[in-house]
Design a protein around this motif. Sequence first.
Motif, PDB file in Angstrom:
ATOM      1  N   ILE A 139       0.700  -1.289   0.030  1.00 42.39           N
ATOM      2  CA  ILE A 139      -0.047  -0.089  -0.022  1.00 42.39           C
ATOM      3  C   ILE A 139       0.864   1.301   0.054  1.00 42.39           C
ATOM      4  CG2 ILE A 139      -1.683   1.482   1.370  1.00 42.39           C
ATOM      5  CD1 ILE A 139      -2.711  -1.135   2.490  1.00 42.39           C
ATOM      6  N   GLU A 140       0.710   2.089  -0.809  1.00 42.82           N
ATOM      7  CA  GLU A 140       1.570   3.415  -1.077  1.00 42.82           C
ATOM      8  C   GLU A 140       0.705   4.610  -1.557  1.00 42.82           C
ATOM      9  OE1 GLU A 140       5.307   5.081  -0.669  1.00 42.82           O
ATOM     10  OE2 GLU A 140       4.780   3.098  -0.082  1.00 42.82           O
ATOM     11  N   ALA A 141       0.653   5.535  -0.401  1.00 50.99           N
ATOM     12  CA  ALA A 141      -0.182   6.819  -0.997  1.00 50.99           C
ATOM     13  C   ALA A 141      -1.227   6.415  -1.868  1.00 50.99           C
ATOM     14  CB  ALA A 141       1.141   7.630  -1.647  1.00 50.99           C
ATOM     15  N   GLY A 142      -2.227   5.569  -1.494  1.00 49.93           N
ATOM     16  CA  GLY A 142      -3.270   5.434  -1.993  1.00 49.93           C
ATOM     17  C   GLY A 142      -3.337   4.501  -3.561  1.00 49.93           C
ATOM     18  N   GLU A 143      -2.210   3.992  -3.842  1.00 50.10           N
ATOM     19  CA  GLU A 143      -1.891   3.442  -5.160  1.00 50.10           C
ATOM     20  C   GLU A 143      -2.240   2.040  -4.791  1.00 50.10           C
ATOM     21  OE1 GLU A 143       1.712   4.486  -6.746  1.00 50.10           O
ATOM     22  OE2 GLU A 143       1.295   6.671  -6.805  1.00 50.10           O
TER      23      GLU A 143
ATOM     24  N   GLN B 119       2.669   9.207   8.203  1.00 54.74           N
ATOM     25  CA  GLN B 119       2.263   9.307   6.671  1.00 54.74           C
ATOM     26  C   GLN B 119       1.515   7.657   6.737  1.00 54.74           C
ATOM     27  OE1 GLN B 119       5.601   9.566   4.113  1.00 54.74           O
ATOM     28  NE2 GLN B 119       6.203  11.516   4.631  1.00 54.74           N
ATOM     29  N   VAL B 120       0.343   7.733   7.040  1.00 55.15           N
ATOM     30  CA  VAL B 120      -0.377   6.423   7.166  1.00 55.15           C
ATOM     31  C   VAL B 120      -1.473   6.517   6.173  1.00 55.15           C
ATOM     32  CG1 VAL B 120      -2.128   5.047   8.370  1.00 55.15           C
ATOM     33  CG2 VAL B 120      -0.469   6.090   9.888  1.00 55.15           C
ATOM     34  N   ASP B 121      -1.412   5.518   5.231  1.00 51.34           N
ATOM     35  CA  ASP B 121      -1.901   5.605   4.039  1.00 51.34           C
ATOM     36  C   ASP B 121      -3.376   4.626   4.118  1.00 51.34           C
ATOM     37  OD1 ASP B 121      -0.311   7.436   2.529  1.00 51.34           O
ATOM     38  OD2 ASP B 121       1.139   5.617   2.228  1.00 51.34           O
ATOM     39  N   LEU B 122      -3.465   4.071   5.034  1.00 52.74           N
ATOM     40  CA  LEU B 122      -4.601   3.220   5.311  1.00 52.74           C
ATOM     41  C   LEU B 122      -6.011   4.110   5.276  1.00 52.74           C
ATOM     42  CD1 LEU B 122      -3.368   1.047   8.372  1.00 52.74           C
ATOM     43  CD2 LEU B 122      -3.745   0.271   5.821  1.00 52.74           C
ATOM     44  N   PRO B 123      -7.145   3.498   5.043  1.00 50.84           N
ATOM     45  CA  PRO B 123      -8.384   4.207   5.262  1.00 50.84           C
ATOM     46  C   PRO B 123      -8.415   4.712   6.696  1.00 50.84           C
ATOM     47  CG  PRO B 123      -8.754   2.029   4.055  1.00 50.84           C
ATOM     48  CD  PRO B 123      -7.250   2.158   4.537  1.00 50.84           C
ATOM     49  N   SER B 124      -9.393   5.994   6.873  1.00 48.50           N
ATOM     50  CA  SER B 124      -9.196   6.492   8.197  1.00 48.50           C
ATOM     51  C   SER B 124      -9.974   5.779   9.242  1.00 48.50           C
ATOM     52  CB  SER B 124     -10.096   8.017   8.027  1.00 48.50           C
ATOM     53  OG  SER B 124     -11.319   7.554   7.485  1.00 48.50           O
ATOM     54  N   LYS B 125     -10.724   4.730   8.989  1.00 45.29           N
ATOM     55  CA  LYS B 125     -11.362   4.128  10.149  1.00 45.29           C
ATOM     56  C   LYS B 125     -10.424   2.947  10.410  1.00 45.29           C
ATOM     57  CE  LYS B 125     -15.910   5.470   8.829  1.00 45.29           C
ATOM     58  NZ  LYS B 125     -17.340   4.899   8.596  1.00 45.29           N
TER      59      LYS B 125
ATOM     60  N   GLU C  20       7.986   0.630   5.971  1.00 49.01           N
ATOM     61  CA  GLU C  20       6.566   1.256   5.861  1.00 49.01           C
ATOM     62  C   GLU C  20       5.601   0.444   6.718  1.00 49.01           C
ATOM     63  OE1 GLU C  20       6.139   4.236   4.391  1.00 49.01           O
ATOM     64  OE2 GLU C  20       8.205   4.213   3.350  1.00 49.01           O
ATOM     65  N   ALA C  21       6.008   0.096   7.690  1.00 43.65           N
ATOM     66  CA  ALA C  21       4.991  -0.465   8.557  1.00 43.65           C
ATOM     67  C   ALA C  21       3.927   0.339   9.173  1.00 43.65           C
ATOM     68  CB  ALA C  21       5.933  -1.130   9.999  1.00 43.65           C
ATOM     69  N   GLN C  22       3.835   1.560   9.102  1.00 44.95           N
ATOM     70  CA  GLN C  22       2.559   2.440   9.457  1.00 44.95           C
ATOM     71  C   GLN C  22       1.508   2.116   8.461  1.00 44.95           C
ATOM     72  OE1 GLN C  22       5.301   3.803   7.749  1.00 44.95           O
ATOM     73  NE2 GLN C  22       4.518   4.758   5.866  1.00 44.95           N
ATOM     74  N   ASN C  23       1.574   1.245   7.341  1.00 45.51           N
ATOM     75  CA  ASN C  23       0.588   0.986   6.503  1.00 45.51           C
ATOM     76  C   ASN C  23       0.122  -0.641   6.573  1.00 45.51           C
ATOM     77  OD1 ASN C  23       0.239   3.290   5.197  1.00 45.51           O
ATOM     78  ND2 ASN C  23       1.970   3.247   4.022  1.00 45.51           N
ATOM     79  N   THR C  24       0.447  -0.894   7.859  1.00 49.90           N
ATOM     80  CA  THR C  24       0.048  -2.495   8.046  1.00 49.90           C
ATOM     81  C   THR C  24      -1.309  -2.409   9.132  1.00 49.90           C
ATOM     82  OG1 THR C  24       1.329  -2.732  10.312  1.00 49.90           O
ATOM     83  CG2 THR C  24       2.276  -3.426   8.332  1.00 49.90           C
ATOM     84  N   THR C  25      -2.219  -3.142   9.140  1.00 48.02           N
ATOM     85  CA  THR C  25      -3.347  -2.896   9.897  1.00 48.02           C
ATOM     86  C   THR C  25      -2.978  -3.835  11.232  1.00 48.02           C
ATOM     87  OG1 THR C  25      -4.149  -5.369   8.966  1.00 48.02           O
ATOM     88  CG2 THR C  25      -4.774  -3.273   7.849  1.00 48.02           C
ATOM     89  N   VAL C  26      -3.733  -3.752  11.921  1.00 44.73           N
ATOM     90  CA  VAL C  26      -3.252  -4.465  13.370  1.00 44.73           C
ATOM     91  C   VAL C  26      -3.252  -6.130  13.019  1.00 44.73           C
ATOM     92  CG1 VAL C  26      -4.206  -4.987  15.537  1.00 44.73           C
ATOM     93  CG2 VAL C  26      -4.536  -2.660  14.918  1.00 44.73           C
ATOM     94  N   SER C  27      -4.044  -6.538  12.397  1.00 45.08           N
ATOM     95  CA  SER C  27      -3.827  -8.162  11.921  1.00 45.08           C
ATOM     96  C   SER C  27      -2.720  -8.457  11.320  1.00 45.08           C
ATOM     97  CB  SER C  27      -5.274  -8.507  11.504  1.00 45.08           C
ATOM     98  OG  SER C  27      -5.388  -8.012  10.266  1.00 45.08           O
TER      99      SER C  27
END
Length: 307
Positions: free
Chosen positions: A161-165, A259-265, A229-236
Motif C-alpha cells: 500500500i503506498e499513498a493510495g495506489e 504518513q499512514v495511507d490506510l483508510p481513516s477508520k 513502511e510499517a505504518q501501513n499495516t493493519t493490526v492483524s
Amino acid sequence: MAEIKIELENTDLFVFYGERNSNIDVLEYYFPKLKIIAKGTSITAIGKETDVIEFEKKVNLIAKHIQYYNKLDKSDLEKIIELNDGLTILSKNLILYGLAGKAIKPLTKNQTLIVEQIENNDMVFAVGPAGTGKTYTSVALAVRALKNKEVRRIILTRPAIEAGENIGFLPGDFKEKLDPYMQPLYDGLKDMIHSEKIESYIQKGIIEIAPLGFMRGRTLDEAFVILDEAQNTTVSQMKMFLTRMGKSAKFIINGDVTQVDLPSKIQSGLIHATQILKDVKGIGIVHLDESDVVRHPLVKKILKAYG
C-alpha cells in the motif's frame, strides 16, 4: 608436490580478483614457484607444500580483509602478503564498510540507538519521519549480520500500500510491479553489496524481497527481517508479521506514523504495536525526529512546517 583448492563463495569475487585479475597478478609475483589457477569461486595452488600452506594463509587473510572493508587496494594486498597484516578491529560506531570501502555508520544519536538496541534485543521498532535513516541503518545492520554469519538470510518486506495506489493497476509482471515499492531497500543494499552479488543472493534465496502478504504461514528462522513502511499495516497484519519470528532471528520494524495511507477508520498496526509492546523485555523502540534527518537541510524545515 602439494595442491590446495580454496573456496571463495563467501568472498566478493569482484574485489578479490581486482580489475582484469590484477590481484591475481600480485599473488603470482609473490608466489613465483606456485602454479596458481583462479577460476570462478575457487583458487587452486600447486607446488611445494610449505609454499602452498603459506599461500592458503595469505588468501584467508585477504578474504577476511575483504569481508570487513569491502575493498582491496594494491597497497592493502601487499601489506597482507608481506606483513600478515591489514585487518584492524571495526571502530565501535561503525556498522560495516560498503562498496569501495565506504564507512557506513550511524550519523545521529537515534541512529546510534537503533544499532545499540538491535545488539541488545531481537526485535526493534524504529519510528520516525522520512529521511531519518531508518531503512538505511536497518539494511546496513542486516548486511553486517549476514557477513558475520549471525544469520543465513535477509528478508526485506513491506505492505503493498503506498499513498493510495494499488500495484494491481501497474504495468508489468509481479516483480516489475513490486520493485518500485522496494526501491529504498534496494538502494541501501546497492551501497553495500555489488549489484551482481545482490542478484545472485536473490536467486539463491539468501536475500528475499517480498510483500508482507508473503510472510503469512511462515516461520522465519536464522533471518534478519526488515519490515519497512510499517505504518501501513493493519493490526492483524502486524500481529501476523511479528509472530513469524523464528529461532536466531532479528526483526526491525520501520515506519512513519505521520504518513499512514490506510483508510481513516482502520488503525495502523505500527501505532498499535508500539503501544502494547513498549514494556515487553527483548523489544526495543526507538523514536527518531527531525534532528535525525540526514537528507538536504531543507527537509528538516519542511517537516517542521508540516508539524
